[in-house]
Design a protein around this motif. Structure first.
Motif, short mmCIF file in Angstrom:
data_model
loop_
_atom_site.label_atom_id
_atom_site.label_comp_id
_atom_site.label_asym_id
_atom_site.label_seq_id
_atom_site.Cartn_x
_atom_site.Cartn_y
_atom_site.Cartn_z
N THR A 133 0.72 -1.33 0.05
CA THR A 133 0.22 -0.07 -0.04
C THR A 133 0.73 0.89 -0.10
O THR A 133 0.52 2.26 -0.48
CB THR A 133 -1.62 0.05 1.53
N ALA A 134 1.82 1.37 1.34
CA ALA A 134 3.10 2.10 1.65
C ALA A 134 3.45 2.37 -0.43
O ALA A 134 3.70 3.78 -0.91
CB ALA A 134 4.00 1.87 2.31
N THR A 135 4.23 1.67 -0.60
CA THR A 135 4.13 1.77 -2.55
C THR A 135 3.79 2.45 -3.41
O THR A 135 4.23 2.88 -4.12
CB THR A 135 4.97 0.26 -2.12
N ILE A 136 2.93 1.77 -3.16
CA ILE A 136 2.11 2.16 -4.51
C ILE A 136 1.59 3.83 -4.00
O ILE A 136 1.88 4.86 -5.14
CB ILE A 136 0.23 1.63 -4.54
N GLY A 137 1.33 4.24 -3.12
CA GLY A 137 1.64 5.85 -1.92
C GLY A 137 2.53 6.13 -3.01
O GLY A 137 2.43 7.46 -3.27
N LEU A 138 3.44 5.74 -3.06
CA LEU A 138 5.14 6.48 -3.11
C LEU A 138 5.09 6.91 -4.89
O LEU A 138 5.11 7.82 -5.36
CB LEU A 138 6.04 5.63 -2.59
N TYR A 139 4.19 5.86 -4.97
CA TYR A 139 4.36 5.99 -6.32
C TYR A 139 3.17 7.30 -7.19
O TYR A 139 3.38 8.01 -8.26
CB TYR A 139 3.88 4.59 -7.55
N LEU A 140 1.78 6.86 -6.45
CA LEU A 140 1.23 8.23 -7.04
C LEU A 140 1.71 9.65 -6.81
O LEU A 140 1.38 11.04 -6.87
CB LEU A 140 0.06 7.84 -5.74
N LEU A 141 2.46 9.59 -5.37
CA LEU A 141 3.04 11.08 -4.90
C LEU A 141 3.83 11.24 -6.00
O LEU A 141 4.37 12.53 -6.18
CB LEU A 141 3.51 10.63 -3.26
N THR A 142 5.24 10.68 -5.69
CA THR A 142 6.23 11.59 -6.74
C THR A 142 6.34 10.80 -8.45
O THR A 142 7.12 12.28 -8.45
CB THR A 142 7.41 10.14 -5.85
N MET A 143 5.23 10.04 -7.90
CA MET A 143 5.74 10.58 -10.00
C MET A 143 3.84 10.42 -10.51
O MET A 143 5.16 10.65 -12.45
CB MET A 143 5.89 8.54 -10.34
N GLY A 144 3.20 10.51 -10.36
CA GLY A 144 2.11 10.24 -10.48
C GLY A 144 2.12 9.90 -12.86
O GLY A 144 1.74 8.66 -12.58
N ASP A 145 2.05 10.80 -13.39
CA ASP A 145 1.39 9.57 -14.90
C ASP A 145 3.40 9.27 -15.76
O ASP A 145 3.85 8.73 -16.45
CB ASP A 145 1.10 10.28 -16.18
N ASN A 146 4.28 9.77 -14.99
CA ASN A 146 5.54 10.23 -15.32
C ASN A 146 6.10 8.77 -14.99
O ASN A 146 6.34 8.37 -14.01
CB ASN A 146 6.00 11.31 -14.72
N LEU A 147 6.37 7.84 -16.52
CA LEU A 147 7.28 6.90 -15.72
C LEU A 147 8.34 6.16 -16.71
O LEU A 147 8.31 5.78 -17.78
CB LEU A 147 6.39 5.10 -16.08
#
Length: 318
Positions: A133-147
């Motif tokens: 859950t925290a890892t998914i949150g990290l992605y949404l918080l820091t990356m957004g749509d950027n990959l």
């Protein structure tokens, strides 16, 4: 001083995450003016000096140190920090702050994985749910749509492995080694490693090849560099790794990693306060998921009895 509950240890580590989040932009500005190895050498030397008063005040209560165990452990932990901080700081030259924040945060799932592979220490299913859950949150918080990944991202991924391994090994070593001497040895080790790396580098130690040569004292006393060294050295390094080592007497390694996942939340809050940047809908959801991951992991272990130990573990190992 004594830690009376894991809650106090959690607050200590949350303050570490706060400092790391606030200093992130400041360090990014500093390394645009001074080479990475030189910055880290000065930062960690100052951090080690900052802990010497604590060593002096606690010396009368300490048993003789087992240097044959303390020195190798400190050198190993210091090497992991050296690799982690170099690859993270150097990676910032080639990647975005968002990418670096997310990839560094991957140490959250790496900690229980490495704990399982290295020490065969399994964690419960709710803990894994909290970590994911925290890892998914990290992605949404820091990356957004950027990959989009680049060379800098590879460096920061090495940093994530180094930090995760450091957390896992610290959790194993703090039960048999005194906190302050162990912290000082590893900080001195990073300063020494960084100094040798700076001297071995073909580039100048105090300015970039494309920059106008200046004296070392002019570089060091640049206001941005000086402020970054002071804040990162005293609070982001000396306090941070002393608090981590002390808190891991009470907290499992995966919990420490989850608490450190709050770093980008504090980074975004400071950006909102000082730079008038907004978090956005995905960022808000990501921050909520990180906090939820911490709570899920904490509730999973609520029934376990708390370990109450002295903050200064001064007994020498057997």
């Amino acid at each position: 001083m004594t830690i009376t509950s894991p809650r106090i240890a959690t607050v200590m580590l949350l303050f570490v995450s706060l400092v790391w989040g606030v200093e992130f932009v400041l360090i990014d500005l500093a390394i645009a003016r001074i080479p990475t190895h030189t910055f880290n050498a000065i930062r960690f030397a100052l951090a080690a000096l900052s802990l010497l008063p604590l060593l002096w005040f606690s010396a009368k209560n300490e048993a003789p140190l087992a240097y044959n165990k303390l020195i190798p452990a400190g050198l190993l932990l210091g090497f992991l920090l050296f690799i982690g901080f170099y690859t993270q700081t150097e990676g910032l030259r080639f990647t975005s702050v968002s990418n670096a924040g997310f990839i560094t945060g991957l140490n959250v799932p790496l900690v229980p994985l490495l704990g399982l592979f290295i020490f065969r220490k399994a964690v419960s299913r709710p803990v894994w749910i909290g970590v994911c859950t925290a890892t998914i949150g990290l992605y949404l918080l820091t990356m957004g749509d950027n990959l989009a990944f680049n060379y800098g991202d590879v460096l920061v991924l090495i940093c994530a492995f180094a930090f995760a391994t450091h957390i896992v090994l610290t959790g194993r070593l703090v039960d048999s080694l005194p906190i302050i001497p162990l912290s000082i040895v590893q900080l001195v080790a990073v300063a020494v490693y960084s100094t040798f790396a700076a001297l071995a580098d073909p580039n100048p130690a105090f300015y970039f090849p494309e920059a106008t040569p200046i004296a070392w004292h002019e570089q060091l006393f640049n206001p941005i560099v000086l402020l970054a060294v002071l804040i990162a050295g005293v609070f982001g390094t000396a306090y941070a790794f002393w608090a981590q080592s002390a808190s891991q007497k009470l907290l499992e390694s995966h919990k420490v990693a989850l608490i450190f996942a709050a770093e980008p939340i504090f980074a975004h809050i400071s950006a909102w306060l000082f730079l008038d940047e907004t978090l956005g809908e995905k960022g808000m959801i990501g921050a909520g998921l990180i906090i939820s991951g911490m709570l899920i992991s904490e509730l999973a272990d609520r029934q376990r009895p708390a370990k109450v130990r002295p903050l200064e573990h001064s007994a020498a190992p057997d």
